[in-house]
Write a protein that holds these residues in place. Structure first.
Motif, PDB file in Angstrom:
ATOM      1  N   THR A  68       0.837  -1.198   0.000  1.00 18.19           N
ATOM      2  CA  THR A  68       0.000   0.000   0.000  1.00 18.19           C
ATOM      3  C   THR A  68       0.870   1.246   0.000  1.00 18.19           C
ATOM      4  OG1 THR A  68      -1.693  -1.197   1.230  1.00 18.19           O
ATOM      5  CG2 THR A  68      -1.861   1.210   1.214  1.00 18.19           C
ATOM      6  N   THR A  76      -3.227   4.077  -2.130  1.00 17.71           N
ATOM      7  CA  THR A  76      -3.475   3.145  -3.229  1.00 17.71           C
ATOM      8  C   THR A  76      -2.783   1.828  -2.922  1.00 17.71           C
ATOM      9  OG1 THR A  76      -3.674   4.919  -4.840  1.00 17.71           O
ATOM     10  CG2 THR A  76      -3.130   2.735  -5.697  1.00 17.71           C
ATOM     11  N   VAL A  89      -5.582  -2.954  -8.459  1.00 13.20           N
ATOM     12  CA  VAL A  89      -5.434  -1.612  -7.891  1.00 13.20           C
ATOM     13  C   VAL A  89      -6.642  -1.311  -7.024  1.00 13.20           C
ATOM     14  CG1 VAL A  89      -5.061   0.822  -8.389  1.00 13.20           C
ATOM     15  CG2 VAL A  89      -4.269  -0.883 -10.005  1.00 13.20           C
ATOM     16  N   ASP A  91      -8.560   1.557  -4.713  1.00 14.78           N
ATOM     17  CA  ASP A  91      -8.682   2.994  -4.467  1.00 14.78           C
ATOM     18  C   ASP A  91      -8.897   3.205  -2.977  1.00 14.78           C
ATOM     19  OD1 ASP A  91      -9.329   5.700  -4.339  1.00 14.78           O
ATOM     20  OD2 ASP A  91     -10.405   5.649  -6.238  1.00 14.78           O
ATOM     21  N   ALA A  99      -7.228   5.736  -8.859  1.00 10.95           N
ATOM     22  CA  ALA A  99      -6.038   5.076  -8.330  1.00 10.95           C
ATOM     23  C   ALA A  99      -5.266   4.489  -9.505  1.00 10.95           C
ATOM     24  CB  ALA A  99      -6.427   3.982  -7.346  1.00 10.95           C
ATOM     25  N   GLY A 141       2.560   2.788  -6.809  1.00 13.56           N
ATOM     26  CA  GLY A 141       1.150   3.055  -6.578  1.00 13.56           C
ATOM     27  C   GLY A 141       0.927   4.536  -6.374  1.00 13.56           C
ATOM     28  N   TYR A 143      -1.989   7.989  -7.790  1.00 13.47           N
ATOM     29  CA  TYR A 143      -3.284   8.435  -8.291  1.00 13.47           C
ATOM     30  C   TYR A 143      -3.096   9.377  -9.467  1.00 13.47           C
ATOM     31  CZ  TYR A 143      -2.316  12.639  -5.521  1.00 13.47           C
ATOM     32  OH  TYR A 143      -1.746  13.767  -5.012  1.00 13.47           O
ATOM     33  N   THR A 152       3.195   9.030  -7.980  1.00 11.29           N
ATOM     34  CA  THR A 152       3.272   7.629  -7.575  1.00 11.29           C
ATOM     35  C   THR A 152       4.440   7.443  -6.614  1.00 11.29           C
ATOM     36  OG1 THR A 152       4.654   7.042  -9.474  1.00 11.29           O
ATOM     37  CG2 THR A 152       2.269   6.713  -9.716  1.00 11.29           C
TER      38      THR A 152
END
Length: 161
Positions: A68, A76, A89, A91, A99, A141, A143, A152
């Motif tokens: 995470t 995300t 993925v 959100d 996300a 990860g 958005y 990210t």
């Protein structure tokens, strides 16, 4: 001698035929040709040959290794199922942003894969990619803010050997 109405009638008929043809051409262009949304060109990298972008579909059972991203990256969660090349993925923040998971590799002609979750907060999306198993792979990860901005956070790397 022909009257004005008799001369005008054929001209109107030709004009209405041309208008109908033009309307048909516009309808084909709008409905038959793929749009940017259909091509998944939601980020600036997507049109490039070394990148593939997908909008994920609703995921049921989530499998694979997961991590995470921190709150600054909207919590995300990204999961990768190595043996199927699936990316999941989650959100993790209630907002109007999608996300994003990014998978990178230096092995192959496509070295960036983006998976977007448009389903909203609390939902998992699944993308099905195809990548070379050998070599190092990296997962991020975050958005999507806009076509030009996608913060990210690096999450982990694995070597497929």
């Amino acid at each position: 001698m022909r009257t004005f109405n008799q001369r005008l009638r054929p001209a109107l008929s030709r004009a209405s035929k041309r208008f109908a043809l033009m309307l048909a051409a516009v309808a084909i262009a709008v409905f038959a040709l793929p749009s940017n949304a259909m091509a998944d060109d939601y980020f600036a990298w997507c049109p490039h040959a070394d990148t593939t972008c997908q909008t994920g579909v609703e995921a049921g059972l989530v499998q694979g290794n997961c991590m995470t991203a921190p709150a600054a990256y909207h919590k995300t969660q990204v999961c990768v199922q190595y043996n199927g090349d699936y990316v999941y993925v989650y959100d993790g923040q209630r907002d109007d942003k999608s996300a994003i998971a990014e998978i990178g590799t230096d092995n192959g002609s496509v070295n960036k894969r983006l998976c977007r979750n448009t389903l909203g907060y609390g939902h998992w999306a699944k993308c099905n990619f195809d990548w070379a198993e050998s070599g190092e792979h990296r997962a991020w990860g975050g958005y999507l803010i806009s076509y030009q901005e996608m913060p990210t956070e690096f999450l982990w790397a694995w070597d497929g050997k």
